[in-house]
Design a protein around this motif. Structure first.
Motif: not given
Lengths: 356, 356, 356, 356
Positions: B319-332
Motif C-alpha cells: 500500500g505504501a508503494v501505491q500511495a506514492v504512485k498516486i501522490g506522484s501522479a497528482l504532482r505530475e
C-alpha cells in the motif's frame, strides 16, 4: 376577506415596541389598531413607525380600551402596571397577552387570575416566551413521548450578558429580584416539564454580588443559585447571572430516568465559525430577544389564533401565579439565609421555633 | 521474565527522537538498545536522554546494524535515506518500521517492497500513523460493519498550521511536494476505506501559492486540491494546506450510500472552552504530532507485538508503494495542468496526440 | 397610509407556494395581489389559501401580467419557463424576482440578462437564497473586513437528504444536472466571495451514481465532485449529493491567507441535544427550505425594499449567467471526462488536437 | 543507568490493577516491585500480568511493607482500608499515593494527615485524578493568569453511566454516599479553583432515588444536588447522578467576573461523528477511567518525579481532609433536610433551638 383580530399594545418601551411590530408586520391574522404609552419619546417613535400603518396612538390607557372594535390588548409596559392594566382590560372584555411576570407580588398576581376567572370566555395569557420556542417544544414533545423515561431533575439557567453601565443596578430597584425576574422562566419550565400540578416541597437560594456591588442596596444579587424540590421525587436547580461575557446563555437540561435532553447547551448566534490564530470561535446571541425572537413572533400568532378560532391557550394562567410564588420564596430564602419547607399541599411550613 | 524486543532507532531528528522515547518509555514489551544519527547535535541530545537508560549510540548506520542481539530498526531519519536504510536493515535480517514515505519516488519505493518480499519472515511496516489512531479505527470498524452502506466518496485533508518563518519553503526542496508529503496520508486512507485493491481511474490536481511564494521554485504549492477516481464508482477528493491559522486541521469524511462518518470535523486541543466577550472559543492541536501522539505510541506497541507474537501486520507494505504512485501522479497533474487517466489495470493511459 | 408593492407570483408548486405565502404574510411592505398557475391542483390550493386574502388567481400568465396596478412578478414555476416568463414580465415593465437558475442554458440565461439590460429602471433579481442568509452575510462581512486575509480557497457543498422514492431520478430529466441544479449555489458563492469579476481558468468534474442508478440515463450523477480554478490564484472545489442520510447538509468554507470561516460546518435543526444510550445526538434540517426559510423571507423583503425605495439590488443579474456558464462547463467535463481550460478572458480553450 | 523508584501497589481490584499497570508499563522512572491483595482472584490475575515482569506478590500488607528496597506504596484497595494502610506505610517510612477518599470519615482522614505531618520528608498524596487532567490544568492556568477575572461561581458534576445491575445499590453500602464518593472530586475542584484556604460558609443538599430505589436503605440517593457557599462571595453548586444514559458526564464550569471556562461541556469518546437517518451522533466515554486514563498515568509519573527529585507535590494532603469535611456535611444536610451554616473560621454553627 378573512377577518383579523383587532389588537392594541400597551407600553412601547423596548419589549413593547417589539410586540407592536410583531403584531403589525409578522402576525398575518391580526391587525394592530392602537397603541398606548404615556411617554412622549415612545409616542414620537410610534408616530414614525406605527401611525403611518393605521395605528391609533393613545397616551391614556383607559381611552385606548375604548378604541372602536378593539378585541385584545398586549400588556407590555413596566412591570408595576402589568396587573392593573390586565385587570382593566379583562374587565373591559378584552383578551389579554400580558408580559411576564403578572406582578412581583404573589397576591397581586392572584388578583389578575381572579379577574380572568370571572370572564372565562376571554383568553388571558402570560407571555412565557420559552413556551413558544421551537427547541423547548421539541424537547417537551420528546419527553412527553417517553423519550427520557420519567423526568426527575431539571437544571435551568437564565444568564444575561454583562453590561458596562449601571443598568442592572437600576433595574434591580423594581425587578423583584433575580429569581422573580430572571429565573421565573426556569421555574415556569419546571412546571411545564414536571407537570403544572407539581407541588413544591422546599426551596433554598443563595447569591452573591460579584460584579455589581450596587445591587445589594436593593436586596438583589448579580448571581443566584437555587434548589427547588417538588413532592414526588423531583428536583429543579437554577442559576441566574447578570455577568456572562459571551452573551445571553440560557441553558436547560431535562434529566429523566432513561435519558437527558438539553436545550441550548451550545449557544450560537448563527452558523458561522471562525478559525483564527487563537483557535476556533463562534459568537452567541447578545440578548434575550436575540435568542427568542422567533418564539415571541410565534406567541403573537398563537395568541391570535386561539382568540380567533376559540382554541384553548397552550398553558394556563394559574401557572404564572405559581411561578411568582416560587420566585418570591427563593427571594425570601436568599434574604433570610434559610431553607423554606412546604407541606404536601404546597403550604409553607413555618418553623415554630423561629417565633420564639 | 518476559523477553523484550531489541530495537534501534535510526535518525534522532524531531520525529526520530519521539520514536526513540516511545520505544524507551511507552512500549513495555520493547527495549531500545541502540540509536543512530550522523549529526553531532542529535548525538549530544541522545547522550543526555537515551544513553543513561542503556541505549548504545552510533554515528554509523551499518555499525548499528551489527549491534548484538538487535532485532528491529525504526527508520526515522531524512526521507532520502528511508529506502536505502530500510533495504540494508532488511538484508541484515532486521524487522523494519519505516516512517512514511518509503521514498518520494515510486521506483525506489518499489525496491523496498522487493527487498521485503525476499524476506517474508520479517515484519516491514510503513508508518502511516493514522492507521493506528483510535478515531480512524473506530470509523473503519463502523464502516466495515455496514454502518454507512457501501463507501462511495471520501473527502480528506491534511492541513498544517502556518509558520511565520521560511520552514515550509525549505522543506519543499525535498518533501516530494504537498501531495506526496501531506496528502499521502489521505491517499492511504482512501485505500484503507475503499479497499487495498482499489484501482485508480483518474487523477487531477491543482494548487496555488497563497502565502509562501517561494515554494514555486521547488514546483510546489502551499494549497493543493485533488480528485482521485477509482474504478468501480468511488471518488476521493483531497485538500492540503500549509497555512491554517488555528492549527493542524486533518479532517476526513467517509460517505456511504447509507450514512456518513466524519473524523475530526471539530478539532480540539482538549476539553476546555472559553467564554469571552468575543464569544466561545477553543484551541486546537498545533502540530501533526499533537494530534496523533497516541497513534504513534500505539504504532510502536503493535509493531512490537506483531514481531514478538508472530502476528500479521495491520496493513501491507505494498500500500505504501501505491500511495506514492498516486501522490506522484497528482504532482505530475499539478505541474502539467492535465488530468491523468488510468486503465482498468491501473496503467497510465498516455495521450498519443500529446506526443505529436 | 404607506403604499405597498403590488406583487404577483407565477407558479404555485412547492417553492412558488412558499413565495406566495412569504409575500402574503411575511413581507409587510408588499401586497400579494395576483397568482398564476396552469395546474388545477395548484389553483385549488390557492382558492383556499390565497383567494380569501384578496389574491386574484390566473391560469394564463399573460393575463396575469395585465392585472391592474401590478408592479412586480415572482417567477417560481418550472425551470423551463423561468426565462420566457421573466422576459415577458420585463417587457411588460414589471420588476422580476426569478428563482434560480434563469435557465439551464447559458444562451437562454443571457437572453434574460439582455432583456433586463434594455430596461435598466427595472429591478431584476435571480433568487440565490444564500445571498440573503444571515450566516453567509456574516461570513462575507468578516471576510470583506479583512478578517481572513485574502480569500484563496473555497470549499462548498450542496447535499440533499436521500429519498426512498424515484424523485431524484425524475427530477434529473429537467434539472440541468447536479452541477447546474445544486452546485449553482456554490458557484454563485465563489463569485460572491472571490469577487463578481473573477475569471475562470479551468474546470474539472467527476461523479458517480452510488444510489440512484436511474440518473445515468439523464446523463446525471447522484454525487458530484468538481474543481474550479480562477485566474489570480483562487480555487473553489465543490461537492454535491442526493443521498445524505441525516438531512440537508450545505456547508461552506472560506479559506484565506490569514484565517478561515465556515458556514454550517455543524448543521442542526434547533438547539436540542439528546443524551441516549447510543450517545449524544441532534437532528438536522431535512430540506433546503428548512435550512434557508429565513433567507427566503429576507429575499422577499429586500426585493420589495429595493423596488419601493429605488435601492440597488444586493447583487447583479449578470452573476446568474456566469454561474450557469460554470455549471454547464462542469456538466460538460463530467460527460467528456476532460478538464476544460479557459484563457485570461474566460474564453474556453479548445484543444486543437481534439479536432484531428 | 538512571535509578527507578521502587513502588508497591496495595489492592488489585479494578482501580488497583490499573495503577499497577500504570507503574509497570507507563511510568518510565518507576519500577513496580511488589503488589498486595488478600483476594485469591486478584492474586491469580497478578500471577499472570505482574509476576512475569518481576513483581513480587503478597497476601499480607505488612509483609509487603518489608519488601527490600521498597520506597513508595500506592494504596488502592477498598476505601475502608485507605487510612489504616496509608498510616502503616507512612510509619514504615514509605511515600504514599492513596486513592480518594482517605476515608469517608473526617476524623479518620485527619489521622492520615496527622501521620503524614509527623514525617514531613515523605510525599503523601491523595489521588484526586482531575488535578492531573490536561483540560482541568489548562483551565486552571487560564484562570490563574486572570483570564476570567475573579472566579465567583463553580458548577461541577460527577455523573456515572447507569447500570442495569445492582452495582450502585451494593456500592452505596460503603461508599460514604454520593456526595462523599462522587462529588468529592467537585468539592476538591472548588478548593483548587477558589483557593485551598477557602472557608465554607454554608452547605445544603438534597437528592432523590429516581432509578435505584434500593439505595434508600443505605441513606443514599442516585441523584444529588448541592450548594456550597464560601466566605468571601464564592459559590459552588454540584450535581451527581448514577443514571446517565449516554455515559460518564463530568462537566465543570468556572465562572468569573470577566469570563467563563468550561471543562467537558461537550463530552466525546473520540473524534468520530456519525451521520445517520436519525441525525448526527457521537459516543461518549463510558466510565470515569475512560475519561481520566491519561490523568491517572500523569499522576503516577508526577508522584514518581516528586519523590525522586524531591519536588513539592502539586497539592497538599490537607485538602483531602477538607473535601471529606464538606462531603460529610452535605450528606448530613441530605439526611436532615437542613441547611448547615459555618462561621468565618469554618466551624459549624449549631442551631441552639434544635437542641430544645
Amino acid at each position: 376577506m378573512a377577518r383579523k383580530l383587532q389588537v392594541a399594545v400597551s407600553g412601547l418601551g423596548r419589549m413593547g415596541a417589539r410586540h407592536a411590530r410583531h403584531f403589525l408586520e409578522r402576525t398575518p391574522r391580526a391587525e394592530l389598531v392602537a397603541a398606548f404609552d404615556p411617554n412622549p419619546a415612545a409616542i414620537a417613535w410610534a408616530k414614525q413607525h406605527l401611525e403611518p400603518y393605521g395605528v391609533k396612538l393613545y397616551t391614556d390607557f383607559d381611552e385606548m380600551l375604548k378604541h372602536p372594535g378593539l378585541e385584545a390588548v398586549v400588556v407590555a409596559g413596566i412591570t408595576t402596571e402589568h396587573a392593573s392594566q390586565s385587570i382593566s382590560a379583562i374587565q373591559a372584555g378584552k383578551h389579554v397577552l400580558c408580559e411576564k411576570p403578572l406582578s412581583t407580588s404573589v397576591e397581586i398576581s392572584q388578583k389578575v387570575l381572579d379577574a380572568a376567572n370571572l370572564k372565562p370566555h376571554l383568553k388571558v395569557l402570560c407571555g412565557f416566551s420559552r413556551r413558544f420556542d421551537a427547541s423547548y417544544r421539541n424537547a417537551w414533545e420528546r419527553m412527553d413521548a417517553g423519550g427520557i423515561g420519567r423526568p426527575a431533575i431539571i437544571r435551568s439557567q437564565t444568564c444575561d450578558k454583562y453590561r458596562d453601565d449601571n443598568y442592572f443596578v437600576e433595574y434591580a430597584a423594581h425587578s423583584g429580584g433575580i429569581f422573580v425576574d430572571a429565573n421565573i422562566h426556569d421555574i415556569d419550565l419546571a412546571f411545564w416539564f414536571f407537570g403544572q400540578d407539581s407541588v413544591v416541597k422546599s426551596v433554598v437560594a443563595t447569591g452573591i454580588n460579584a460584579r455589581y456591588a450596587g445591587m445589594a442596596k436593593h436586596g438583589d444579587v448579580d448571581n443566584g443559585v437555587a434548589i427547588v424540590e417538588f413532592w414526588g421525587g423531583k428536583i429543579a436547580y437554577f442559576y441566574s447571572s447578570r455577568m456572562m461575557m459571551a452573551g445571553q446563555t440560557d441553558t436547560t437540561e431535562i434529566i429523566g430516568t432513561h435519558g437527558k435532553l438539553t436545550i441550548n447547551a451550545n449557544p450560537a448566534n448563527d452558523l458561522v465559525e471562525m478559525h483564527e490564530p487563537t483557535g476556533i470561535r463562534r459568537e452567541i446571541t447578545e440578548t434575550y430577544y436575540d435568542r427568542f425572537e422567533q418564539a415571541f413572533v410565534r406567541e403573537s400568532n398563537e395568541f391570535t389564533e386561539c382568540v380567533l378560532d376559540g382554541k384553548k391557550l397552550p398553558f394556563k394562567l394559574s401557572g404564572a401565579v405559581q411561578a411568582v410564588k416560587i420566585g418570591s420564596a427563593l427571594r425570601e430564602s436568599l434574604q433570610t439565609g434559610k431553607k423554606i419547607d412546604f407541606d404536601e399541599n404546597g403550604a409553607q411550613i413555618v418553623d415554630e421555633r423561629a417565633r420564639l
